[in-house]
Motif scaffolding. Structure first.
Motif, PDB file in Angstrom:
ATOM      1  N   GLY A 165       3.468  -4.685   4.860  1.00  0.00           N
ATOM      2  CA  GLY A 165       2.728  -4.659   3.463  1.00  0.00           C
ATOM      3  C   GLY A 165       2.035  -3.145   3.319  1.00  0.00           C
ATOM      4  N   VAL A 166       2.683  -1.931   3.611  1.00  0.00           N
ATOM      5  CA  VAL A 166       2.836  -0.591   3.626  1.00  0.00           C
ATOM      6  C   VAL A 166       3.741   0.073   3.209  1.00  0.00           C
ATOM      7  N   GLU A 167       3.876   1.380   2.561  1.00  0.00           N
ATOM      8  CA  GLU A 167       5.028   1.446   2.271  1.00  0.00           C
ATOM      9  C   GLU A 167       4.737   3.221   1.788  1.00  0.00           C
ATOM     10  N   ILE A 168       5.784   4.035   2.707  1.00  0.00           N
ATOM     11  CA  ILE A 168       5.682   5.935   2.302  1.00  0.00           C
ATOM     12  C   ILE A 168       6.316   5.739   0.545  1.00  0.00           C
ATOM     13  N   THR A 169       5.897   6.434  -0.004  1.00  0.00           N
ATOM     14  CA  THR A 169       6.168   6.848  -1.337  1.00  0.00           C
ATOM     15  C   THR A 169       6.809   7.881  -1.139  1.00  0.00           C
ATOM     16  N   GLY A 170       6.409   9.058  -0.790  1.00  0.00           N
ATOM     17  CA  GLY A 170       6.709  10.184  -1.239  1.00  0.00           C
ATOM     18  C   GLY A 170       5.854  11.266   0.402  1.00  0.00           C
ATOM     19  N   VAL A 171       6.894  12.343   0.586  1.00  0.00           N
ATOM     20  CA  VAL A 171       6.307  13.257   1.521  1.00  0.00           C
ATOM     21  C   VAL A 171       6.593  14.981   0.858  1.00  0.00           C
ATOM     22  N   CYS A 172       5.674  15.586   1.099  1.00  0.00           N
ATOM     23  CA  CYS A 172       5.104  16.516   0.895  1.00  0.00           C
ATOM     24  C   CYS A 172       5.359  18.078   2.270  1.00  0.00           C
ATOM     25  N   ASP A 173       6.260  18.678   2.173  1.00  0.00           N
ATOM     26  CA  ASP A 173       6.697  19.809   2.956  1.00  0.00           C
ATOM     27  C   ASP A 173       6.433  21.604   2.870  1.00  0.00           C
ATOM     28  N   VAL A 174       6.350  22.380   3.135  1.00  0.00           N
ATOM     29  CA  VAL A 174       6.745  24.182   2.486  1.00  0.00           C
ATOM     30  C   VAL A 174       8.363  24.235   3.893  1.00  0.00           C
ATOM     31  N   LEU A 220       2.515  13.107  -6.647  1.00  0.00           N
ATOM     32  CA  LEU A 220       1.319  12.580  -7.077  1.00  0.00           C
ATOM     33  C   LEU A 220       1.611  11.863  -7.919  1.00  0.00           C
ATOM     34  N   ASN A 221       2.270  12.796  -9.435  1.00  0.00           N
ATOM     35  CA  ASN A 221       2.527  12.406 -10.629  1.00  0.00           C
ATOM     36  C   ASN A 221       3.196  11.561 -10.546  1.00  0.00           C
ATOM     37  N   HIS A 222       4.519  11.411  -9.822  1.00  0.00           N
ATOM     38  CA  HIS A 222       5.998  10.268 -10.215  1.00  0.00           C
ATOM     39  C   HIS A 222       5.494   9.179  -8.522  1.00  0.00           C
ATOM     40  N   HIS A 223       4.713   9.336  -8.034  1.00  0.00           N
ATOM     41  CA  HIS A 223       4.652   8.826  -6.841  1.00  0.00           C
ATOM     42  C   HIS A 223       3.024   7.179  -7.126  1.00  0.00           C
ATOM     43  N   ARG A 224       2.186   8.262  -7.489  1.00  0.00           N
ATOM     44  CA  ARG A 224       1.155   8.081  -7.613  1.00  0.00           C
ATOM     45  C   ARG A 224       0.501   6.832  -6.246  1.00  0.00           C
ATOM     46  N   PRO A 225       0.384   7.178  -5.438  1.00  0.00           N
ATOM     47  CA  PRO A 225       0.091   6.293  -4.443  1.00  0.00           C
ATOM     48  C   PRO A 225      -1.114   6.540  -4.114  1.00  0.00           C
ATOM     49  N   ASP A 226      -2.319   4.931  -2.852  1.00  0.00           N
ATOM     50  CA  ASP A 226      -3.254   4.612  -2.794  1.00  0.00           C
ATOM     51  C   ASP A 226      -4.017   5.731  -2.195  1.00  0.00           C
ATOM     52  N   ILE A 227      -3.065   6.134  -1.181  1.00  0.00           N
ATOM     53  CA  ILE A 227      -4.122   7.460  -0.246  1.00  0.00           C
ATOM     54  C   ILE A 227      -2.912   8.367   0.234  1.00  0.00           C
ATOM     55  N   VAL A 228      -2.662   9.667   0.488  1.00  0.00           N
ATOM     56  CA  VAL A 228      -2.619  10.672   1.345  1.00  0.00           C
ATOM     57  C   VAL A 228      -2.878  10.666   2.553  1.00  0.00           C
ATOM     58  N   LEU A 229      -2.078  11.626   3.460  1.00  0.00           N
ATOM     59  CA  LEU A 229      -2.015  11.043   4.409  1.00  0.00           C
ATOM     60  C   LEU A 229      -2.048  13.074   4.833  1.00  0.00           C
ATOM     61  N   VAL A 234       0.624  -1.302   0.030  1.00  0.00           N
ATOM     62  CA  VAL A 234       0.293  -0.173  -0.207  1.00  0.00           C
ATOM     63  C   VAL A 234       0.996   1.529  -0.203  1.00  0.00           C
ATOM     64  N   LYS A 235       0.807   2.310  -0.669  1.00  0.00           N
ATOM     65  CA  LYS A 235       1.633   3.237  -0.980  1.00  0.00           C
ATOM     66  C   LYS A 235       0.343   4.597  -0.635  1.00  0.00           C
TER      67      LYS A 235
END
Length: 347
Positions: free
Chosen positions: A27-36, A68-77, A4-5
């Motif tokens: 069964g879960v993996e962090i594929t990206g993190v966004c912060d300013v 979002l374009n590069h990683h296409r996750p299943d969900i965003v927290l 799960v991405k």
């Protein structure tokens, strides 16, 4: 089956806590993190988290669309904002990529209470892009609303509801410190209250409306009040500080009215480091009816850990849900996920 991405948007206290928890799950993996925050952009999240893990490198970036374009996750927290208006454009952006969302924004726990038009728009967008949006956390999201609703399921009738949470703000980040006026002088506090610039606890309206709707009761009024909690000693938490004579937090109270009478009573004093002045934390629910129910949890369920766990543990339920805007009374009972998260995903 692929893991799960997950992408985390907002890497403050809650975002980092969720990353730490996710790194310990199967069964879960962090594929990206966004912060300013410029201090952490370009940094590998593993250097900011105290966890023994073989999780792959994740570099914090400021461009959510690239992630979002590069990683296409299943969900965003989505770990930003407290209000629907603040979270709306972010949710809209994520949903437009066909990605599910779990938001920590307090008003998102039951957005139809305060922003019915935006809630309807979010629901329409989610359905159009075949995804699900949920707002949750420890409170609102569980203690003073979902748990109340669950306990009422053992009752024949309910005459009055009282929910009280005495908790510590210490685990929370700068946004909550600001909302709770931590560190303000009394003069500053009253000035900001008069100008409508101090939020206090965000969520009573959402919790009260969620309970009423779940029980099939029509409210004819809602009120809330806020009073400063002034410390007599210097207090300091990881993200807040209050000198003696200054505000350490806020005591919030609220009422949901039915036929002009108080049907739902909310009490929520919260402050940094409450134990320093002898305040003991706890969660209390008292339901009057047939039968009467009295629940007490002491000390409180840790607010930081609770919010982190609620968001992470709801991931498979949100992925499995029918498209649209959901609340905690729409989805399966939250529970700890001790096995492989993929086993809970319906394919």
């Amino acid at each position: 089956m692929d893991k799960v991405k997950v992408v985390i948007w907002g890497f403050g206290a809650m975002g980092r806590g969720m990353a730490h928890m996710l790194m310990l799950k199967k069964g879960v993996e962090i594929t990206g993190v966004c912060d300013v925050n410029p201090a952490i952009i370009g940094v590998d999240i593993r250097t900011l988290i105290d966890a023994q893990t073989d999780h792959p490198e994740v570099i914090i970036q400021s461009d959510i669309e690239h992630i979002l374009n590069h990683h296409r996750p299943d969900i965003v927290l989505l770990c930003t904002d407290s209000f629907v208006k603040g979270a709306y454009e972010k949710i809209k952006k994520v949903v437009s990529y066909g990605i599910n969302v779990i938001s920590t924004a307090e008003e998102m726990a039951y957005p139809m209470a305060s922003e019915p038009e935006l809630a309807l728009q979010i629901d329409h967008l989610a359905k159009a892009f075949n995804v699900t949006v949920l707002g949750t956390g420890i409170n609102p999201g569980f203690i003073m609303d979902l748990l109340v609703v669950a306990l009422s399921g053992t009752m024949v009738d309910v005459e009055h509801i009282e929910a009280k949470r005495i908790n510590s703000l210490s685990p929370f980040g700068p946004t909550v410190m600001h909302e709770q006026g931590v560190g303000l002088s009394l003069g500053e506090y009253h000035h900001l209250v008069a100008d409508g610039k101090l939020a206090g606890h965000v969520g009573f309206h959402q919790s009260v409306t969620m309970i009423a709707d779940a029980l099939g009761v029509k409210l004819d009024g809602f009120h809330q009040q806020m009073e400063p909690i002034v410390t007599t000693i210097d207090r300091k938490s990881p993200y807040g500080e209050a000198k003696a004579g200054h505000v350490a937090g806020i005591n919030m109270t609220g009422q949901g009215l039915v036929n002009g009478n108080v049907f739902i009573d909310m009490m929520h004093p919260q402050q940094i480091e409450p134990e320093m002045e002898g305040t003991h934390t706890g969660d209390y629910i008292n339901l009057k009816g047939t039968p009467d129910i009295h629940m007490a949890i002491t000390p409180e369920i840790n607010g930081g850990i609770g919010t982190i766990a609620m968001c992470v543990n709801m991931i498979p339920h949100v992925i499995n849900a029918k498209p649209g805007l959901k609340t905690m009374i729409d989805l399966p009972v939250p529970r700890a996920i001790l096995g492989d998260m993929r086993d809970l995903i319906e394919r």
